[in-house]
Design a protein around this motif. Structure first.
Motif, PDB file in Angstrom:
ATOM      1  N   GLN A 119      -6.930  -3.444   4.519  1.00  0.00           N
ATOM      2  CA  GLN A 119      -7.896  -2.514   4.723  1.00  0.00           C
ATOM      3  C   GLN A 119      -7.724  -1.901   6.159  1.00  0.00           C
ATOM      4  OE1 GLN A 119     -12.029  -4.271   5.863  1.00  0.00           O
ATOM      5  NE2 GLN A 119     -12.957  -2.348   5.264  1.00  0.00           N
ATOM      6  N   ARG A 120      -6.862  -2.255   7.025  1.00  0.00           N
ATOM      7  CA  ARG A 120      -6.824  -1.713   8.394  1.00  0.00           C
ATOM      8  C   ARG A 120      -5.610  -0.668   7.934  1.00  0.00           C
ATOM      9  NH1 ARG A 120      -5.434  -5.718  10.907  1.00  0.00           N
ATOM     10  NH2 ARG A 120      -3.172  -5.958  10.823  1.00  0.00           N
ATOM     11  N   ARG A 121      -4.586  -0.967   7.183  1.00  0.00           N
ATOM     12  CA  ARG A 121      -3.411  -0.050   6.557  1.00  0.00           C
ATOM     13  C   ARG A 121      -4.431   1.070   6.009  1.00  0.00           C
ATOM     14  NH1 ARG A 121      -0.544  -4.611   6.281  1.00  0.00           N
ATOM     15  NH2 ARG A 121      -0.788  -4.552   3.891  1.00  0.00           N
ATOM     16  N   SER A 122      -5.206   0.600   5.081  1.00  0.00           N
ATOM     17  CA  SER A 122      -5.703   1.950   4.231  1.00  0.00           C
ATOM     18  C   SER A 122      -6.459   2.830   5.085  1.00  0.00           C
ATOM     19  CB  SER A 122      -6.847   1.141   3.404  1.00  0.00           C
ATOM     20  OG  SER A 122      -7.538   2.092   2.588  1.00  0.00           O
ATOM     21  N   ILE A 123      -7.010   2.101   6.319  1.00  0.00           N
ATOM     22  CA  ILE A 123      -8.147   2.951   7.216  1.00  0.00           C
ATOM     23  C   ILE A 123      -7.002   4.191   8.173  1.00  0.00           C
ATOM     24  CG2 ILE A 123      -9.437   3.197   9.168  1.00  0.00           C
ATOM     25  CD1 ILE A 123     -11.287   2.890   6.817  1.00  0.00           C
TER      26      ILE A 123
END
Length: 399
Positions: free
Chosen positions: A151-155
């Motif tokens: 999720q962090r990479r997606s953001i």
């Protein structure tokens, strides 16, 4: 009211209106040729003469004085203050749900489509970007403290794409300093996302800021280093080729602006053009890379080299109607107008400027070269062309 950066001579001509130049000169007590040179920017009048001209035109002397030097950053800064505030302080997010990765991705992609296609893109960005910046930064802070790396990479991918957009917007509103800040944030976001394609796109954006800052060697080095890194990256072949081609065009522009025409032509012919033919028309990471964009750069090279005949010949074979970016079409048509300007074909310059007004009126009002071309036609064009150019200048806010 006239624009604050309008030169003295153009102000005099504007307020003179339909009155004959020789009549005004005679009443002021100067030669018509001298007044003509003042209006064309070739002579600077003394204060007593300027005062006499103002009295004859029925305006205060201060109305003929520019508020700031032409070409200063402040005179052309059209950045929306709310965007600057959001960029510097982020502000409060609109709602917790608006920072969800999928929703945020949709909003950023929608903003990019607006930026690349709408005539009113600057006005529209003023309503879109402040909240988007705040929500993206809120999502980034939340993601950094979360335990889910995916999720962090997606953001961070979304954040990088947003700062790519901000880099372009800020450059077009003459804030090269803030554009550099946006490019740097895009680099950091792409690195946090561990996304090789976005890391290359971040270098492409950084290269364009360096070009705007006249850091030509730096722009070329950044672009070519990113090309080398792409060769070692596990990216799908079409995306890798397209992104490499876009980066090669950054180096082409740097070489052309250094007046190394041979190197620029060779790089375009041997690197950018084969890549464009391989992948076809596209918009990889919002770069609009493809055969048409390569042809637009070829026009730019020949124009910068002073071969306006060759540039116009190449331009005749270029069709920008299907480009996904209105900005690239605008830049191309503006460069064609500049070619005609160099050939002193004021009728063709005016025709191109009127087409640009229809294509992107807000861009026309904000682009220094376009303003310069308008004033040139007003100063030296035939009476009919000068009047049309002056009306155009009034419509876009130069006068």
């Amino acid at each position: 009211m006239v624009a604050s950066d309008l030169p003295i001579g153009d102000r005099i001509r504007h307020y003179r209106g339909e009155r004959r130049q020789d009549v005004v000169a005679g009443l002021v007590g100067i030669a018509p040729d001298y007044l003509s040179q003042i209006e064309r920017g070739l002579k600077v009048p003394s204060l007593p003469i300027l005062h006499a001209i103002a009295q004859e035109l029925g305006v205060p002397t201060t109305a003929l004085l520019a508020d700031m030097a032409v070409g200063s950053r402040a005179s052309l800064d059209t950045t929306e203050p709310a965007i600057v505030r959001a960029l510097m302080g982020y502000g409060s997010p609109c709602s917790p749900s608006s920072a969800e990765p999928t929703a945020l991705r949709e909003r950023v992609e929608s903003a990019w489509r607006i930026w690349q296609s709408r005539k009113t893109r600057f006005t529209d960005m003023a309503g879109v970007l402040p909240g988007l910046i705040a929500d993206a930064e809120h999502a980034a802070r939340t993601a950094r403290s979360a335990m889910d790396p995916a999720q962090r990479r997606s953001i961070m991918r979304v954040r990088a794409d947003l700062y790519f957009l901000l880099r372009s917007y800020l450059r077009r509103t003459s804030r090269v300093d803030l554009s550099m800040m946006a490019a740097d944030r895009a680099v950091r976001a792409a690195e946090e996302a561990d996304d090789p394609l976005r890391m290359a796109a971040a270098q492409w954006n950084l290269g364009h800021v360096l070009l705007a800052a006249q850091e030509l060697d730096g722009a070329e080095q950044v672009a070519l280093r990113a090309v080398e890194e792409l060769r070692r990256s596990p990216i799908a072949e079409p995306d890798r080729v397209a992104m490499s081609g876009a980066l090669q065009l950054v180096a082409v522009v740097a070489e052309a602006r250094r007046r190394d025409w041979s190197a620029a032509r060779d790089r375009l012919r041997n690197h950018a053009r084969p890549a464009a033919r391989s992948v076809g028309e596209g918009n990889i990471m919002w770069t609009v890379f493809g055969p048409t964009n390569v042809a637009l750069h070829e026009v730019s090279i020949e124009m910068e080299a002073g071969d306006t005949s060759e540039a116009l010949q190449v331009a005749d074979d270029v069709d920008t109607s299907d480009l996904p970016s209105m900005e690239r079409s605008f830049t191309f048509n503006l460069e064609v107008a500049r070619c005609h300007h160099l050939r002193r074909d004021d009728a063709a310059v005016l025709l191109n400027l009127l087409e640009l007004e229809d294509l992107a009126p807000e861009d026309l009002a904000r682009t220094p070269l376009a303003r310069k071309l308008m004033l040139t036609v007003i100063r030296r064009g035939r009476t009919m062309h000068a009047r049309q150019a002056e009306k155009l200048a009034e419509r876009v806010g130069v006068f």
